[in-house]
Design a protein around this motif. Structure first.
Motif, PDB file in Angstrom:
ATOM      1  N   GLY A  68       0.946  -0.477   0.276  1.00 56.32           N
ATOM      2  CA  GLY A  68       0.282  -0.718   0.101  1.00 56.32           C
ATOM      3  C   GLY A  68       0.499   1.100   0.506  1.00 56.32           C
ATOM      4  O   GLY A  68       0.615   2.591   0.117  1.00 56.32           O
ATOM      5  N   PRO A  72       0.201   7.456  -5.366  1.00 53.49           N
ATOM      6  CA  PRO A  72      -0.423   6.910  -6.033  1.00 53.49           C
ATOM      7  C   PRO A  72      -0.534   8.065  -7.316  1.00 53.49           C
ATOM      8  O   PRO A  72      -1.137   7.374  -7.947  1.00 53.49           O
ATOM      9  CB  PRO A  72      -1.877   7.989  -5.269  1.00 53.49           C
ATOM     10  N   LEU A 487      -2.782   2.610   5.996  1.00 60.31           N
ATOM     11  CA  LEU A 487      -2.962   3.270   4.325  1.00 60.31           C
ATOM     12  C   LEU A 487      -4.523   3.266   4.010  1.00 60.31           C
ATOM     13  O   LEU A 487      -5.531   4.318   3.577  1.00 60.31           O
ATOM     14  CB  LEU A 487      -2.299   2.468   3.783  1.00 60.31           C
ATOM     15  N   ALA A 488      -4.943   1.721   3.810  1.00 58.68           N
ATOM     16  CA  ALA A 488      -6.539   1.792   3.739  1.00 58.68           C
ATOM     17  C   ALA A 488      -7.757   2.352   4.700  1.00 58.68           C
ATOM     18  O   ALA A 488      -8.681   2.917   3.904  1.00 58.68           O
ATOM     19  CB  ALA A 488      -6.506   0.110   3.767  1.00 58.68           C
ATOM     20  N   GLN A 491      -7.513   5.656   3.454  1.00 59.74           N
ATOM     21  CA  GLN A 491      -8.102   6.009   2.128  1.00 59.74           C
ATOM     22  C   GLN A 491      -9.510   5.983   2.230  1.00 59.74           C
ATOM     23  O   GLN A 491     -10.698   6.918   1.214  1.00 59.74           O
ATOM     24  CB  GLN A 491      -7.371   5.043   0.932  1.00 59.74           C
ATOM     25  N   SER A 492      -9.813   4.608   3.588  1.00 63.30           N
ATOM     26  CA  SER A 492     -11.563   5.181   3.527  1.00 63.30           C
ATOM     27  C   SER A 492     -11.741   5.602   3.459  1.00 63.30           C
ATOM     28  O   SER A 492     -13.593   6.359   3.752  1.00 63.30           O
ATOM     29  CB  SER A 492     -11.932   3.243   3.647  1.00 63.30           C
ATOM     30  N   ASN A 494     -11.480   9.077   3.238  1.00 60.22           N
ATOM     31  CA  ASN A 494     -11.229   9.333   2.374  1.00 60.22           C
ATOM     32  C   ASN A 494     -10.521  10.985   2.866  1.00 60.22           C
ATOM     33  O   ASN A 494     -10.531  12.230   2.355  1.00 60.22           O
ATOM     34  CB  ASN A 494     -12.523  10.609   2.185  1.00 60.22           C
ATOM     35  N   PRO A 496      -7.315  12.980   2.090  1.00 56.44           N
ATOM     36  CA  PRO A 496      -6.612  13.227   1.156  1.00 56.44           C
ATOM     37  C   PRO A 496      -5.441  13.253   0.773  1.00 56.44           C
ATOM     38  O   PRO A 496      -4.579  13.570   2.102  1.00 56.44           O
ATOM     39  CB  PRO A 496      -6.982  14.562   0.614  1.00 56.44           C
ATOM     40  N   ALA A 497      -4.337  13.263   0.374  1.00 57.42           N
ATOM     41  CA  ALA A 497      -2.557  12.598   0.062  1.00 57.42           C
ATOM     42  C   ALA A 497      -2.336  14.427   0.524  1.00 57.42           C
ATOM     43  O   ALA A 497      -2.926  14.784  -0.162  1.00 57.42           O
ATOM     44  CB  ALA A 497      -2.392  12.334  -1.152  1.00 57.42           C
ATOM     45  N   GLY A 584       3.134   5.916   0.101  1.00 61.38           N
ATOM     46  CA  GLY A 584       1.161   5.763   0.041  1.00 61.38           C
ATOM     47  C   GLY A 584       1.007   7.079  -0.248  1.00 61.38           C
ATOM     48  O   GLY A 584      -0.191   7.773  -0.586  1.00 61.38           O
ATOM     49  N   TYR A 586       1.009   9.547   1.287  1.00 63.75           N
ATOM     50  CA  TYR A 586       0.659  11.031   2.707  1.00 63.75           C
ATOM     51  C   TYR A 586       2.815  11.085   2.940  1.00 63.75           C
ATOM     52  O   TYR A 586       3.149   9.961   2.966  1.00 63.75           O
ATOM     53  CB  TYR A 586       0.599   9.665   3.712  1.00 63.75           C
TER      54      TYR A 586
END
Length: 972
Positions: A68, A72, A487-488, A491-492, A494, A496-497, A584, A586
């Motif tokens: 992960g 991106p 990481l997941a 992302q879930s 939301n 943001p990077a 990832g 971040y």
């Protein structure tokens, strides 16, 4: 599927399809029928994974996806379905097949791994269906010869059997008697001690067939039933505590060894009987004249001739691939393993096949012919591969001869009934690369054994020392390395990077100073002990994720920024930022919370401006250096790695030979010219596909984000991107995410303070810039003046031995200082050459003066002891060397005389030297004479029957003279 594979009625004629066609059919099946993106093989030198010696599986290059941590915006992150044929090497480390190669017909150090991957796309149903379709419909392997295994569960881990996978195979029509459950060790795949893992299903092939049921032979090590394909379903992550957690996204990772598949499809029982190896085996036979390869193993292989064929054929493939990918035989890590592979092959060539030197390199064109279509880089580098193999073979054969002489000499000097000294064996093994089994064999022939316990202790001590090296120190900071679940979760949720574009927001002020603006940001998440947290208490270390940052995260070979952050409204409370990492997309700031930090806190970020500016200076200087090296050494000079810190820069590159003093001076001059021109550094983000079309673009082997940042020296990026533009051929243009100066003048100066070959063909340069470079030049000038002073005094030719000895010591001390002091490398080499010559001059002068002094003393003693058969006396002498020369001179002038001289020193020590006339042997021994005399003075002595020397205490000198005379009279 006529474009895939020849079908009936001509199928019988195509029963032995070539390996190239088999490889191509696999790639085209997944690419054209099932929408996979075809990727080229990654080099076998691992990218960004210090724990791996070689790429040893197809999945290595996709680790960032599984973990992960992939950026991106990178090209890698866009893939959902991928297929490729990956070059793999298993030798050294966890997966080590080296010593098994040659003993059987299926182990290899280099092999090709055919693989297809799904990253969060399809899973078990589709993966199994595709595999079955390819094997049975395209390759037309009889279904009754195939067996599949699945994970049978593990109650201790709370894992049930993978019945989903079992049911998929049954629905595909595989008989239940051919669908077999197996435990964790056989059918559960893990990347490492922690990280993504999951059940796997393997497809096995029965070479015998004939309608029999071979289920009982699956996974039993039978050569008749072999695994050909492994399909891994990554659906868990093993945590540090050992427990398993479901992965947020499921992946498929499959691997099928091309060599085994070709063996099946060409209806052979040995990989070495396929067209991947037979041309190489034929070439070996033509070159060495040994009996033809017959495929014999074990006791049937008399003289190990067939084993030698397999070893040489396998190892030359590995050498070709590794050297092409930038791994050269060397002294540590992967380079050391490759050195052992080459030397093992050379030994089998010379000792078993009785081949002349050069056989190994002569096989390179055949390897290129077999593998060149799939891996065109082999064709491009064929001459270089041959040169490196020949050079290393010659060096090894020379080391073998030298090692044999050392063993012979050591054995002659050993006391009877003693073990061979472990220190000598370890030196032979470590310094000369002398194989241990050859040491054992040579000692066995002489009826001597090695002190194994002492040798094993030396090996253990060496391993412990290496374990404390750089690789062992690369322990990951758990507060800045996001795990796959965190990481997941980000992302879930939301989150943001991180927008890290403010790291490029700096300007050049009116007076030439750089101005770095602070950045205001919001705390989005905190990370501690592998858990996302909303709050971290005072005194705790944590990772801080912000919506944006002006801190540079460690990447592209440049160290991360340091600095601090403050909470808005609390100007006097500083939160130190110790390091920064990108994971990832971040950016994680390693922070010590001096007060409680919470999600939503508004903070202001301040980079350490001095440290950032130093890194910018050294990174820009690295680009200038890269261009200068290519300009001076030629366009074939390729970057192999770099590291930029605030203190210095390191740059590794290809080189065909040692870099000369003149070339080092030229490189520095090219860089200084670019600095004086104060050229503008142009930087812009452009689409990756557009950037890769630039002629002369400098890029290293690593993944780049899309869009990618181009850094161009003196030429605007839009000009570089113009179709057919050759601007990048004339200046420095690189893909680079680092922070740079806006104009080259701020570098001020660059001095290369070190240049050495890491291994044959790869050099490492270390350089400093600015005031450090100026200081290095000043130090160099001072040392040059000191060397000139010594040189001048040496030319005056003093007639005093003590004066010359002092000059010799001064030269030795200067040599050490010149070797260890930061100064321009070209100047260091010049001074080292001068000092080496001065040391030789001093040694020669001292020896000449000692001989002159010895001759005078000898003449005086001869006059004093005219025609005496024995001369025993006391003489003044500054050293044992002079005393020994006096003795030698006396005996040369009076061959029938035996001489023993003593010389008392100011320290209270008495020196002793003696020589016995050859006419008195063997009754009279110089060694025994010296021992008797020095024992009287409570000292020690040693030597041969003719000459001996020693020392003792002045208190016993008179008694020693009496003993010397009595001993001589008793023997004459």
């Amino acid at each position: 599927v006529p474009w895939f594979w020849p079908r009936s009625p001509r199928r019988a004629a195509a029963r032995c399809p070539p390996a190239g066609q088999i490889r191509a059919a696999f790639l085209r099946f997944f690419q054209e029928r099932h929408g996979h993106h075809r990727l080229p093989s990654a080099p076998v030198r691992p990218r960004g994974d210090p724990r791996l010696l070689f790429v040893n599986a197809g999945m290595n290059q996709f680790k960032p996806i599984f973990l992960g941590t992939v950026h991106p915006r990178s090209e890698l992150a866009q893939h959902r379905r991928v297929v490729n044929s990956q070059k793999c090497v298993r030798a050294g480390g966890k997966h080590n097949d080296l010593e098994d190669v040659g003993r059987d017909t299926y182990h290899h150090t280099f092999f090709e791994m055919l693989g297809n991957w799904s990253f969060g796309d399809y899973f078990k149903e589709e993966a199994c269906s595709m595999a079955w379709e390819l094997l049975t419909e395209v390759y037309e392997i009889p279904r009754d010869r195939l067996y599949v295994t699945y994970f049978g569960g593990d109650p201790s881990l709370g894992l049930s059997a993978d019945e989903e996978c079992r049911d998929v195979w049954l629905r595909l029509g595989v008989p239940s008697s051919h669908v077999l459950p197996f435990p964790l060790k056989d059918n559960f795949w893990e990347m490492g001690d922690t990280g993504p893992c999951g059940p796997c299903t393997e497809i096995h092939y029965d070479h015998v067939g004939g309608g029999r049921n071979a289920a009982a032979l699956v996974n039993q090590g039978s050569p008749d039933v072999v695994e050909i394909w492994n399909l891994v379903f990554m659906q868990y992550s093993r945590e540090v505590e050992g427990n398993l957690l479901p992965l947020p996204r499921h992946h498929v990772d499959t691997g099928m060894g091309l060599e085994r598949l070709v063996t099946v499809l060409q209806n052979k029982r040995s990989n070495y009987d396929t067209d991947l190896f037979t041309p190489i085996l034929d070439a070996i036979h033509k070159s060495c004249g040994a009996p033809r390869y017959q495929g014999l193993v074990g006791a049937a292989d008399v003289g190990h001739v067939n084993m030698a064929y397999r070893v040489v054929a396998d190892h030359v493939r590995t050498l070709c691939v590794c050297i092409t990918d930038g791994i050269y035989p060397g002294f540590s890590g992967a380079e050391l393993v490759l050195r052992r592979i080459l030397r093992r092959a050379v030994r089998f060539c010379s000792e078993v096949l009785q081949a002349p030197p050069g056989l190994l390199a002569s096989l390179v064109p055949t390897v290129v012919e077999v593998l060149g279509d799939a891996y065109p880089e082999l064709t491009k580098n064929a001459d270089q591969i041959m040169d490196i193999i020949n050079e290393n073979e010659a060096a090894f054969l020379s080391s073998l001869e030298r090692g044999r002489r050392i063993i012979e000499r050591t054995v002659q000097q050993m006391e009877p009934s003693t073990n061979f000294p472990a220190e000598v064996a370890w030196s032979l093994y470590g310094s000369l690369g002398f194989p241990l089994d050859l040491i054992d064999l040579m000692l066995e022939e002489k009826g001597i054994s090695l002190d194994s316990a002492a040798f094993n202790k030396l090996a253990l001590d060496d391993a412990k020392q290496k374990a404390g090296g750089p690789q062992a120190k690369q322990t990951e900071n758990t507060n800045t390395q996001l795990d796959v679940h965190s990481l997941a979760q980000l992302q879930s949720s939301n989150v943001p990077a991180t927008d890290d574009s403010p790291k490029y927001a700096y300007t050049l002020g009116q007076h030439g100073q750089y101005e770095f603006s602070p950045c205001q940001a919001t705390v989005l998440m905190l990370y501690r002990d592998q858990c996302l947290q909303k709050e971290v208490g005072a005194g705790q270390h944590c990772g801080v994720i912000l919506d944006k940052t002006n801190f540079y995260a460690e990447q592209g070979g440049q160290d991360s920024d340091q600095g601090y952050m403050i909470r808005l409204g609390q100007q006097d409370v500083l939160f130190p930022v110790e390091s920064v990492r990108l994971c990832g997309g971040y950016v994680i700031h390693a922070v010590t919370a001096v007060e409680t930090l919470r999600i939503g806190d508004q903070v202001q970020l301040f980079v350490d401006e001095a440290q950032r500016l130093a890194c910018m200076t050294n990174h820009t200087a690295t680009h200038l250096l890269n261009f200068a090296l290519r300009h001076v050494l030629g366009d074939s000079t390729e970057q192999r790695g770099s590291h930029v810190t605030a203190e210095r820069l390191r740059f590794d590159f290809d080189t065909k030979g040692p870099v000369t003093v003149e070339q080092l001076q030229q490189v520095e001059q090219v860089v200084q010219d670019m600095i004086k021109r104060n050229e503008v550094m142009h930087m812009a983000e452009v689409p990756l596909t557009l950037a890769k079309r630039v002629q002369g673009l400098r890029a290293v082997d690593e993944g780049y984000p899309d869009p990618v940042r181009i850094v161009s020296l003196g030429v605007p990026v839009e000009s570089v991107l113009t179709r057919d533009s050759e601007a990048a051929m004339q200046t420095s243009v690189e893909l680079c995410c680092g922070t740079h100066l806006l104009q080259t003048g701020s570098v001020e100066d660059l001095a290369i303070i070190s240049e050495r070959q890491l291994v044959k063909g790869i050099s490492r340069v270390i350089a400093v810039t600015g005031s450090q470079a100026k200081q290095a030049r000043e130090v160099g000038q001072c040392l040059a003046m000191e060397v000139d002073s010594v040189s001048l005094r040496m030319k005056q030719r003093s007639t005093s031995i003590p004066e010359m000895q002092n000059l010799s010591k001064e030269v030795g001390q200067l040599t050490k200082v010149v070797s260890s002091t930061a100064m321009p490398q070209w100047q260091r080499r010049e001074l080292q050459t001068i000092l080496k010559a001065l040391q030789r001059t001093a040694n020669t002068a001292i020896k000449k003066l000692e001989l002159q002094q010895a001759e005078k003393k000898a003449q005086s003693l001869l006059a004093k002891h005219c025609n005496q058969p024995v001369i025993i006396d006391i003489v003044p002498a500054d050293s044992l060397s002079i005393l020994m020369k006096v003795v030698n001179q006396l005996c040369d002038k009076s061959p029938d005389t035996s001489v023993l001289l003593l010389s008392p020193q100011a320290s209270g020590e008495v020196l002793c030297a003696c020589q016995v006339s050859k006419n008195c042997l063997p009754t009279f021994s110089a060694a025994d004479w010296a021992v008797a005399v020095c024992t009287q003075m409570e000292g020690k002595a040693g030597g041969s029957p003719i000459v001996a020397k020693g020392s003792g205490n002045a208190k016993g000198m008179q008694g020693a003279l009496t003993t010397a005379l009595e001993f001589a009279h008793s023997k004459l």
